[in-house]
Enzyme design. Structure first.
Site, mmCIF file in Angstrom:
data_model
loop_
_atom_site.group_PDB
_atom_site.id
_atom_site.type_symbol
_atom_site.label_atom_id
_atom_site.label_comp_id
_atom_site.label_asym_id
_atom_site.label_seq_id
_atom_site.Cartn_x
_atom_site.Cartn_y
_atom_site.Cartn_z
ATOM 1 N N HIS A 178 0.803 -1.228 0.000
ATOM 2 C CA HIS A 178 0.000 0.000 0.000
ATOM 3 C C HIS A 178 0.836 1.277 0.000
ATOM 4 O O HIS A 178 0.652 2.161 0.844
ATOM 5 C CB HIS A 178 -0.940 0.019 1.208
ATOM 6 N N GLY A 281 -10.388 -0.241 -0.938
ATOM 7 C CA GLY A 281 -10.922 -0.577 0.366
ATOM 8 C C GLY A 281 -10.361 -1.895 0.851
ATOM 9 O O GLY A 281 -9.474 -2.483 0.223
#
Length: 629
Positions: A178, A281
């Site tokens: 991420h 998400g």
């Protein structure tokens, strides 16, 4: 745009209405000839026959960001090779402009990422600058200590090379997950940079604290300690300093423009200065956001809207050492918080992809590929004008990694809200990484990942690691005919395993050959329990083709690693319980195969892995696999 108690957006309303029906009725079925991604709501498909399609160029090492240059060429970053390459949009010819010598590349999220071209590049003003964001390693190969930086290069037109690197900002947070990394040149002559939260409190990093909601102190800013920039969108002057008109958040002015983000890989301006963002998400609630100065977007306390639907913030980083993150329910020793317990002011997303109700069984259909997310990898505002793609006017284009489609999300006239659910266009069996459109608005260029898992569009499965155009740029030209990319027409977005959907075969446009059929005789011979007394060679031989089909794209055909871990000479494989649990439940970014493969399949693959490439650890039994389930 609402705050935490104002839940607006027609896309979200439709998604929640449909989600309730999904839980009661299960996945809807259609009679389409091919299967595509599974979604919890019915997504309309655009008419891809309006486009000609072809592979523009191939052989790129994970193209990540594309920009249309002032020379009418496509400038592209290649994540794993650390190269900036220029591609002719007609012939596909490649020209290398830069190879970084200090880039640190990992399996999924590290490497050369975003790129922005100065708007005065090649305009004779001397501002022939290109800005790139990438990760470096401050540690060793055995103990990496990555960070991210933005570096400005100067384009030397005579040499046709990027030269004179100048560090704009360094020491930004990075890790093995991420990292986001989108670089955008704003209409205000500022740089915008997105940083994910490094996968903290998730997967293999489940006991690293998540800092997405933590803001920098004045002392940290004064000392240029950027550790809390994790999970933020930054706004910088072109020299890397803090703009004087940046928002002051909780009494401190820093580079932070917005916060509370998970993995914001999509970032782009609309013509009126609206900053659109697309964000990954967890297992639901990918987000489309409009970024406001100083805005709080909620993660990790909130996923999507504050609705207490199918998400609880479990703070694994505050749980006891060694707590089992696969335990169901979540152990009481791990602090847990409902979304409604969040007390801060939060800006709602424009839309979520997708919100589902409590009780949704994540992973039950085909693992994370079939979970109710799309994996949005980028975003681009599109305005058709007079000669463009009328069907896409006033929309944001969102390429997806999991689904291999371009979602076209129409907007209200003022561009501030979603107008209904998105439409799915240009579906192929690939992972779509980035999208740009030619200046005439009629040719759409999509970059694809070189490896990874995606929705299966041909055959009987729902997910696959076989990508049809890996490491490529595909071009779709509006109003023309022809091409052989294997575009899926009439997508069945509600497909389920065992339905009539999913019987079509894919034909390779380069060779005209169909996908090879599975060896039914081998499957028949494989039936039955595998015990400690089973012949290792026979079981491993049965596992070899299944490893090739399910694992080799990430772990390498010879176990040498790549997107996945190195398996050759891996001492961890001696632990048969570890092997069984990893194959069944997944590990980090490795998907779970327990709901796709039988006990015999997993035992055969495990036996092959445990006895190949220098490993000699014996049979993985079906009894061990059953126990791991």
């Amino acid at each position: 745009m609402g705050t935490r108690n104002n839940h607006r957006g027609s896309a979200r309303t439709a998604a929640r209405m449909a989600a309730g029906g999904l839980l009661a009725l299960g996945l809807m079925m259609t009679s389409s000839l091919v299967s595509a991604q599974v979604t919890p709501v019915e997504i309309e498909s655009g008419d891809s026959s309006l486009f000609a399609s072809r592979v523009l160029t191939a052989g790129l090492s994970n193209p990540w960001a594309m920009r249309w240059g002032p020379d009418n060429q496509i400038w592209v970053t290649e994540r794993t090779s650390g190269e900036v390459t220029r591609v002719d949009p007609v012939s596909g010819a490649q020209q290398l402009l830069l190879t970084l010598d200090d880039v640190y590349t990992g399996a999924q999220h590290e490497g050369l990422l975003g790129m922005a071209l100065h708007p005065e590049l090649l305009q004779g003003t001397g501002n022939d600058y290109v800005y790139v964001g990438y990760t470096i390693n401050n540690g060793t190969a055995e103990a990496p200590d990555p960070s991210a930086q933005i570096v400005r290069f100067t384009y030397d037109e005579s040499l046709q090379q990027l030269v004179e690197p100048t560090v704009v900002i360094e020491g930004l947070p990075a890790w093995n997950d991420h990292n986001a990394g989108r670089v955008v040149f704003g209409p205000d002559d500022k740089l915008y940079y997105s940083i994910g939260e490094q996968g903290a409190n998730f997967g293999r990093n489940y006991q690293r604290p998540n800092l997405a909601l933590e803001l920098p102190t004045q002392d940290e800013v004064d000392n240029q300690d950027w550790r809390t920039y994790s999970g933020k969108i930054l706004r910088l002057e072109l020299d890397g300093s803090i703009p004087q008109d940046n928002p002051e958040i909780e009494g401190v002015q820093s580079h932070v423009y917005s916060y509370g983000h998970r993995n914001p890989q999509g970032l782009a301006f609309g013509p009126d200065g609206t900053l659109y963002e697309a964000e990954h998400g967890p297992a639901s609630d990918d987000e489309l956001n409009i970024i406001q100065p100083g805005g709080n977007y909620g993660w990790p306390a909130v996923a999507g809207f504050i609705d207490d639907q199918a998400y609880v913030y479990a703070n694994w980083s505050e749980g006891p050492e060694g707590v089992d993150r696969n335990a169901t329910p979540i152990p009481d020793s791990v602090p847990q918080y409902l979304e409604s317990e969040f007390e801060g002011d939060m800006i709602d997303p424009v839309a979520t992809y997708f919100t589902v109700e409590d009780g949704y069984e994540f992973g039950a259909i085909c693992g994370y590929i079939c979970d109710p997310t799309i994996a949005p990898s980028s975003i681009l505002y599109y305005e058709a004008g007079e000669g463009g793609i009328a069907e896409w006017d006033n929309a944001v284009l969102i390429p997806t990694l999991k689904h291999g489609v371009l979602y076209v999300q129409h907007l209200t006239e003022d561009g501030q809200e979603a107008d209904g659910l998105p439409e799915a266009w240009l579906s192929t069996q690939n992972r779509y990484r980035d999208v740009i459109v030619s200046p005439d608005g009629r040719s759409v260029f999509i970059a694809t990942d070189a490896f990874g898992s995606a929705a299966q569009k041909f055959g009987e499965g729902l997910n696959t690691s076989v990508l049809h155009n890996p490491g490529s740029i595909l071009v779709f030209t509006y109003g023309e005919e022809g091409g052989g990319l294997g575009i899926v027409e009439g997508n069945d977005h509600q497909a389920a395993a065992g339905s009539e959907a999913g019987t079509a075969e894919w034909e390779d446009p380069n060779t005209g050959n169909e996908a090879p059929a599975e060896d039914e005789a081998g499957d028949e011979a494989a039936a039955g329990a595998i015990t400690a007394e089973s012949d290792v060679t026979e079981v491993a031989n049965l596992g070899a083709p299944k490893y090739a089909a399910n694992c080799a794209a990430c772990h390498g055909p010879a176990g040498q690693g790549g997107a996945g871990a190195v398996l050759a000479g891996n001492a961890n494989l001696e632990d048969e319980n570890f092997v069984a649990n990893t194959l069944i439940h997944g590990f980090g970014y490795m998907p779970a195969f327990g709901n796709q493969l039988s006990d015999e399949d997993i035992a055969q693959i495990g036996t092959f892995i445990r006895n190949s490439w220098g490993n000699d650890f014996g049979v993985l039994t079906t009894e061990t696999v059953e126990a791991a389930r």
